[in-house]
Design an enzyme around this catalytic site. Structure first.
Site, mmCIF file in Angstrom:
data_model
loop_
_atom_site.group_PDB
_atom_site.id
_atom_site.type_symbol
_atom_site.label_atom_id
_atom_site.label_comp_id
_atom_site.label_asym_id
_atom_site.label_seq_id
_atom_site.Cartn_x
_atom_site.Cartn_y
_atom_site.Cartn_z
ATOM 1 N N CYS A 13 -6.240 -15.107 4.409
ATOM 2 C CA CYS A 13 -5.457 -14.351 3.420
ATOM 3 C C CYS A 13 -6.263 -13.154 2.927
ATOM 4 O O CYS A 13 -7.399 -13.306 2.485
ATOM 5 C CB CYS A 13 -5.097 -15.247 2.245
ATOM 6 S SG CYS A 13 -4.452 -14.343 0.829
ATOM 7 N N SER B 87 4.919 -9.988 1.994
ATOM 8 C CA SER B 87 4.033 -10.070 3.150
ATOM 9 C C SER B 87 2.918 -11.098 2.988
ATOM 10 O O SER B 87 2.172 -11.341 3.913
ATOM 11 C CB SER B 87 3.439 -8.689 3.432
ATOM 12 O OG SER B 87 2.716 -8.243 2.301
ATOM 13 N N HIS C 242 0.859 -12.427 -6.360
ATOM 14 C CA HIS C 242 0.462 -11.058 -6.684
ATOM 15 C C HIS C 242 1.670 -10.205 -7.035
ATOM 16 O O HIS C 242 2.801 -10.557 -6.722
ATOM 17 C CB HIS C 242 -0.275 -10.422 -5.503
ATOM 18 C CG HIS C 242 0.603 -10.132 -4.313
ATOM 19 N ND1 HIS C 242 1.048 -11.106 -3.450
ATOM 20 C CD2 HIS C 242 1.124 -8.965 -3.852
ATOM 21 C CE1 HIS C 242 1.796 -10.559 -2.504
ATOM 22 N NE2 HIS C 242 1.875 -9.261 -2.723
ATOM 23 N N CYS D 61 -7.272 -13.509 -1.016
ATOM 24 C CA CYS D 61 -8.148 -14.560 -1.547
ATOM 25 C C CYS D 61 -9.544 -13.993 -1.855
ATOM 26 O O CYS D 61 -10.006 -13.065 -1.195
ATOM 27 C CB CYS D 61 -8.264 -15.713 -0.548
ATOM 28 S SG CYS D 61 -6.935 -16.929 -0.706
ATOM 29 N N GLN E 143 2.928 -5.846 -7.419
ATOM 30 C CA GLN E 143 2.581 -4.480 -7.028
ATOM 31 C C GLN E 143 2.845 -3.545 -8.190
ATOM 32 O O GLN E 143 3.684 -3.819 -9.043
ATOM 33 C CB GLN E 143 3.423 -4.044 -5.839
ATOM 34 C CG GLN E 143 3.165 -4.846 -4.586
ATOM 35 C CD GLN E 143 3.783 -4.172 -3.374
ATOM 36 O OE1 GLN E 143 3.591 -2.987 -3.140
ATOM 37 N NE2 GLN E 143 4.559 -4.919 -2.634
ATOM 38 N N HIS F 127 0.121 -15.397 -1.381
ATOM 39 C CA HIS F 127 -0.850 -15.406 -2.494
ATOM 40 C C HIS F 127 -0.206 -14.717 -3.708
ATOM 41 O O HIS F 127 0.329 -13.623 -3.578
ATOM 42 C CB HIS F 127 -2.131 -14.670 -2.074
ATOM 43 C CG HIS F 127 -3.271 -14.878 -3.018
ATOM 44 N ND1 HIS F 127 -4.412 -15.561 -2.678
ATOM 45 C CD2 HIS F 127 -3.428 -14.518 -4.315
ATOM 46 C CE1 HIS F 127 -5.219 -15.596 -3.717
ATOM 47 N NE2 HIS F 127 -4.651 -14.970 -4.726
ATOM 48 N N ASN G 94 7.425 -9.277 -5.545
ATOM 49 C CA ASN G 94 8.293 -9.763 -4.486
ATOM 50 C C ASN G 94 7.788 -11.112 -4.108
ATOM 51 O O ASN G 94 6.638 -11.235 -3.697
ATOM 52 C CB ASN G 94 8.155 -8.873 -3.244
ATOM 53 C CG ASN G 94 9.283 -7.895 -3.131
ATOM 54 O OD1 ASN G 94 10.294 -8.016 -3.817
ATOM 55 N ND2 ASN G 94 9.111 -6.940 -2.268
ATOM 56 N N HIS H 276 -4.770 -19.428 -4.077
ATOM 57 C CA HIS H 276 -3.787 -19.061 -3.060
ATOM 58 C C HIS H 276 -2.485 -19.850 -3.204
ATOM 59 O O HIS H 276 -1.411 -19.386 -2.837
ATOM 60 C CB HIS H 276 -4.399 -19.312 -1.674
ATOM 61 C CG HIS H 276 -3.553 -18.870 -0.530
ATOM 62 N ND1 HIS H 276 -3.449 -17.543 -0.145
ATOM 63 C CD2 HIS H 276 -2.754 -19.574 0.319
ATOM 64 C CE1 HIS H 276 -2.621 -17.464 0.897
ATOM 65 N NE2 HIS H 276 -2.190 -18.659 1.198
#
Ligand code: ZN
Length: 349
Positions: free
Chosen positions: A49, A162, A167, A52, A169, A165, A154, A114
């Site tokens: 990943c 994509s 997160h 990570c 944007q 993990h 997303n 993760h």
């Protein structure tokens, strides 16, 4: 401007709307398939990943051994800070219009773990995410060429995410995009007419009516909006006072926002006992220094699932050609979400 390489916004004269084109963003890494594993059986660390701690990204950069949140410039940014100014106008009566755009795109990891999601993080952990969002909003927004900061998450391969993990944007840019522009204009018109805020009036009405209420606390309310398009669409709204952006939140309000985000996230996951996919986005005050009468901070959740973990709502045919359409009512969806447990299904038993 070079239309084949520079990030630009292209005008659609039929709809009067803009489309962002980022031709340089060709090869993005894709770890989305990993999401087919249920969240609870994902490892807490994955050596493949790129988010990570301690792992090396495709640019050769190594992630620090971060312990809370971690922010970095997106290696595959849609917007770049060094794009040169350029305008294109050609065709009959200048019908074909495009303008280059400068910006900065960042990635913000919620946790070094993760296997976590916002819904399974502690309220304290989510508060740290909110604090990082505030830091980014202020830092990016203070740059003279940044007029708008869009924070979004997303989640799930089904949403085109994509990497599983946890997160979000952050896209910071020169223009204010069409959707926030429309929402700001309608809020301003309402404010000029009634001298009160559209979304605050709406939140208080829904809190009293309870028909579309999912959950609430002292400072915030989560509802399936009356005008919802997606089956289990939700809106988080402040309830007590006019808040325009995340940086205006008091410490208690930050805790209550983190808590309602967790609560809604748990209900979503419990609905089909899956890590519920969605696109979540924060709409707040533009950073162009102008005033926006009636503007209220709010968070949109657009989840694509309809009847089960695998049955997705498609926006096709009539919806692509004419207008959105839905089958279950907003009131029915709210009732279902409200009736679900606020304890995550993986933590029961
Ligand atoms: Zn909005």
């Amino acid at each position: 401007m070079n239309i084949q390489s520079d990030t630009h916004n292209r005008f659609n004269p039929l709809l009067g709307e803009w489309i962002k084109v980022s031709p340089h963003r060709t090869k993005r890494p894709w770890n989305g398939q990993v999401e087919k594993q249920p969240a609870q059986s994902r490892p807490s660390y994955d050596s493949s990943c790129y988010l990570c701690p301690g792992n090396t990204r495709s640019t050769g950069e190594k992630n620090p051994l971060y312990t809370d949140t971690f922010v970095f410039n997106n290696d595959f940014s849609s917007l770049l800070y060094d794009t040169e100014n350029g305008i294109l106008e050609e065709g009959p009566h200048g019908l074909l219009q495009a303008k280059t755009e400068k910006g900065i795109c960042k990635v913000l990891c919620f946790s070094p773990r993760h296997d976590l999601t916002l819904a399974r993080m502690s309220v304290e952990g989510i508060e740290k995410v909110i604090l990082s969002w505030i830091e980014q909003y202020e830092e990016l927004g203070s740059k003279p060429f940044i007029n708008y900061v869009q924070i979004f998450e997303n989640r799930g391969a089904i949403m085109g995410c994509s990497n599983p993990h946890p997160h979000s944007q952050i896209w910071a840019e020169e223009i204010i995009p069409d959707i926030p522009v429309k929402e700001l204009e309608n809020q301003a018109t309402y404010f000029e007419t009634y001298h009160s805020s559209l979304l605050l009036d709406y939140a208080r009405y829904e809190a009293e009516k309870e028909e579309r209420l999912i959950t609430s606390n002292e400072d915030f309310i989560a509802v399936v909006p009356f005008w919802a398009v997606w089956p289990y669409e939700a809106l988080i709204l402040p309830l007590r006072r006019e808040i325009e952006s995340l940086d205006e939140l008091s410490p208690t309000e930050r805790t209550n926002l983190a808590s309602i985000m967790k609560d809604l996230g748990i209900r979503y996951d419990n609905l089909f006992e899956t890590s519920f996919p969605y696109s979540m986005g924060i709409h707040q005050k533009p950073t162009d220094g102008k005033t926006y009468p009636g503007n209220i901070l709010h968070i949109h959740y657009f989840p694509p699932l309809l009847r089960s973990a695998t049955v997705k709502k498609f926006m096709v045919g009539y919806e692509m050609m004419a207008m959105p359409q839905r089958d279950i009512t907003a009131e029915g969806a709210a009732k279902t979400l409200k009736s679900l447990s606020s304890i995550h299904y993986t933590e029961k038993k």
